[in-house]
Design a protein around this motif. Structure first.
Motif, PDB file in Angstrom:
ATOM      1  N   HIS A  60       0.816  -1.207   0.000  1.00 50.61           N
ATOM      2  CA  HIS A  60       0.000   0.000   0.000  1.00 50.61           C
ATOM      3  C   HIS A  60       0.857   1.268   0.000  1.00 50.61           C
ATOM      4  CE1 HIS A  60      -3.077  -2.814   0.527  1.00 50.61           C
ATOM      5  NE2 HIS A  60      -3.205  -2.800   1.835  1.00 50.61           N
ATOM      6  N   LEU A  61       0.207   2.359  -0.405  1.00 47.72           N
ATOM      7  CA  LEU A  61       0.831   3.681  -0.403  1.00 47.72           C
ATOM      8  C   LEU A  61       0.625   4.366   0.941  1.00 47.72           C
ATOM      9  CD1 LEU A  61      -0.331   5.046  -3.881  1.00 47.72           C
ATOM     10  CD2 LEU A  61       2.056   4.925  -3.149  1.00 47.72           C
ATOM     11  N   ILE A  62       1.659   5.043   1.429  1.00 48.00           N
ATOM     12  CA  ILE A  62       1.553   5.839   2.652  1.00 48.00           C
ATOM     13  C   ILE A  62       1.755   7.303   2.276  1.00 48.00           C
ATOM     14  CG2 ILE A  62       2.412   6.249   4.976  1.00 48.00           C
ATOM     15  CD1 ILE A  62       3.576   3.408   4.935  1.00 48.00           C
ATOM     16  N   LEU A  63       0.752   8.121   2.563  1.00 51.67           N
ATOM     17  CA  LEU A  63       0.784   9.557   2.279  1.00 51.67           C
ATOM     18  C   LEU A  63       0.502  10.319   3.565  1.00 51.67           C
ATOM     19  CD1 LEU A  63      -0.380   8.181  -0.547  1.00 51.67           C
ATOM     20  CD2 LEU A  63      -0.764  10.573  -1.128  1.00 51.67           C
ATOM     21  N   PRO A  64       0.751  11.622   3.567  1.00 46.94           N
ATOM     22  CA  PRO A  64       0.277  12.435   4.687  1.00 46.94           C
ATOM     23  C   PRO A  64      -1.241  12.316   4.801  1.00 46.94           C
ATOM     24  CG  PRO A  64       1.719  13.706   3.232  1.00 46.94           C
ATOM     25  CD  PRO A  64       1.403  12.433   2.525  1.00 46.94           C
ATOM     26  N   GLY A  65      -1.764  12.379   6.016  1.00 46.72           N
ATOM     27  CA  GLY A  65      -3.210  12.344   6.207  1.00 46.72           C
ATOM     28  C   GLY A  65      -3.890  13.464   5.450  1.00 46.72           C
ATOM     29  N   PHE A  66      -5.087  13.185   4.953  1.00 44.76           N
ATOM     30  CA  PHE A  66      -5.824  14.192   4.201  1.00 44.76           C
ATOM     31  C   PHE A  66      -6.269  15.328   5.121  1.00 44.76           C
ATOM     32  CE2 PHE A  66      -7.107  10.405   1.470  1.00 44.76           C
ATOM     33  CZ  PHE A  66      -6.140  10.674   0.515  1.00 44.76           C
ATOM     34  N   ILE A  67      -6.394  16.506   4.533  1.00 44.06           N
ATOM     35  CA  ILE A  67      -6.828  17.715   5.236  1.00 44.06           C
ATOM     36  C   ILE A  67      -8.096  18.212   4.544  1.00 44.06           C
ATOM     37  CG2 ILE A  67      -6.203  20.077   5.882  1.00 44.06           C
ATOM     38  CD1 ILE A  67      -3.214  19.122   5.528  1.00 44.06           C
ATOM     39  N   THR A 125      -7.046  16.051   9.643  1.00 42.12           N
ATOM     40  CA  THR A 125      -7.270  17.436  10.090  1.00 42.12           C
ATOM     41  C   THR A 125      -8.461  17.992   9.328  1.00 42.12           C
ATOM     42  OG1 THR A 125      -4.946  17.870  10.604  1.00 42.12           O
ATOM     43  CG2 THR A 125      -6.321  19.785  10.169  1.00 42.12           C
ATOM     44  N   ALA A 126      -9.324  18.723  10.036  1.00 36.54           N
ATOM     45  CA  ALA A 126     -10.472  19.351   9.382  1.00 36.54           C
ATOM     46  C   ALA A 126     -10.662  20.763   9.905  1.00 36.54           C
ATOM     47  CB  ALA A 126     -11.735  18.536   9.611  1.00 36.54           C
TER      48      ALA A 126
END
Length: 429
Positions: A60-67, A125-126
């Motif tokens: 799997h791909l690991i990215l920064p968490g979505f904002i 983060t939201a």
């Protein structure tokens, strides 16, 4: 706790629209986290340490968490409400729903559901609108703080053109906001957003008090709405007949700055665009909401060419999905109708580092840079049979990202980490 998280790592250090080499990708990568922050990132062979506990997320791909830069916490139970445009939708569904947040125990229960849904969709983060009730913001901040989850939020200030159960006054809106700022702004990872809902629901007296809050707390974000719908614009200008245009109302009360997030920003006049660029005020693109409510087509390239920084967001509950993947999917389609392109590298930059830039928080979130928060999303590009079948023909990273962008949703989220802690039970991590 120090740990190693293994997988295919992808993080952006520049906007792909500006340069061909905007990202760092490790086919067999690793991230070392410690005390909630990223300590190191690189090839697994370089970072492997037999003394470290290890979680292997390959392939799997690991990215920064979505904002998510614009979302309405109190609207979680009016998502998918049929058949209205903006003003009717607010009066028929939203305002009555938000009156429920005055009930004892309702806001804390909804806050748990809300944050669980964000995390299940890979959002760490939201930027959230609460209801006009102080307790709604307290509930959201408290739940986010317990998870060590970065939240930017504020209670809406609204003193007219809505039911009595959701109205405050200029003074109570100021007082409640002031108390929430004192209690929550800067507590752990919580930040306060001064939140006049929009000019229709705030009198000049309340806008004046909003400006006072902004002057007194220049490090707070400000969030509101701008030019979402043509009927909204006409009604707004009838309430503020001296205003040159919609943005001029916010400008008159001293709200324009790099901290200002202007949800929608679709039907803008040239003067408004120029002033947004000059003051650094941010536009926020809400594609699923704009389509669902029939509001209009966001001009991403036009704003960019003018020097306006834009975020992208779900806008639950006018928006129809908590998924930033589905948000990017619908954003792609809107821009197609505009004769513009959204390349998958640009899309994933937008939902991570791009949104962090819009918030002025790129030194804390939105990348996998050492020193930033270990907020991560692990994405499975073969999460459904249809995706797996399509991936069998994919040959490049860009193709894989586009498959995730168009076909992905919460089923593609294999794990979400907040400050290095896996948040999805029953998933590896």
């Amino acid at each position: 706790m120090r740990q190693l998280i293994r997988g295919r790592t992808l993080s952006f250090y520049a906007d792909p629209i500006d340069t061909e080499t905007a990202y760092i990708y490790h086919e067999d990568g690793a991230i070392i986290t410690q005390d909630g922050r990223i300590k190191a990132i690189g090839p697994y062979a370089d970072l492997y340490d037999p003394a470290l506990p290890e979680t292997d997320h390959r392939p799997h791909l690991i990215l920064p968490g979505f904002i998510d830069t614009h979302i309405h916490f109190p609207q979680v139970q009016v998502v998918a409400s049929w058949g209205a445009q903006l003003l009717d939708w607010l009066n028929t569904y939203t305002f009555p729903e938000e009156t429920r947040f005055a009930q004892q125990g309702h806001a804390p229960e909804m806050a748990e559901h809300f944050l669980n849904l964000l995390l299940a969709h890979g959002t760490t983060t939201a930027v959230a609108f609460c209801s006009s009730h102080k307790a709604s913001a307290e509930a959201l901040f408290s739940a986010a703080h317990a998870r060590n989850m970065a939240m930017v939020a504020g209670k809406v200030m609204m003193d007219r053109n809505a039911p009595e159960g959701v109205l405050d006054t200029p003074q109570s809106g100021y007082d409640d906001s002031k108390a929430l700022i004192a209690e929550w702004h800067g507590k752990g990872r919580q930040r306060y957003a001064i939140t006049p809902r929009f000019a229709i629901t705030s009198t000049p007296e309340q806008m004046q008090m909003t400006g006072q809050l902004v002057r007194e707390h220049p490090d707070c974000h400000i969030q509101t709405h701008l030019s979402e719908n043509r009927d909204e614009i006409a009604f707004t200008l009838s309430l503020y007949p001296k205003a040159r245009d919609y943005l001029d109302i916010y400008e008159t009360y001293g709200l324009l700055s790099q901290n200002l997030l202007l949800g929608h920003s679709i039907h803008l006049e040239p003067r408004e665009i120029a002033r947004m660029a000059e003051t650094g005020s941010r536009a926020v693109f809400c594609p699923t909401s704009n389509l669902f409510l029939g509001s209009g087509l966001f001009d991403a390239q036009g704003l960019r060419d003018a020097g306006v920084v834009s975020g992208i967001a779900t806008d639950i509950g006018g928006g129809t999905s908590y998924s930033m993947l589905q948000t990017l999917n619908e954003g792609y389609k809107i821009l197609q109708l505009r004769g513009q392109k959204l390349h998958p590298f640009a899309a994933f930059h937008w939902a991570t580092r791009g949104n962090a830039l819009a918030l002025g928080m790129q030194d804390q979130i939105g990348t996998l840079d050492p020193g930033t928060a270990a907020d991560l999303v692990v994405l499975n590009s073969r999460a459904t049979p249809a995706m797996a079948l399509r991936m069998a023909r994919a040959e490049t990273l860009a193709e894989e990202l586009f498959i995730l962008q168009i076909m992905g949703d919460d089923r593609s989220v294999a794990q979400t980490y907040v400050a290095g802690k896996p948040m999805l039970p029953g998933m590896p991590g």
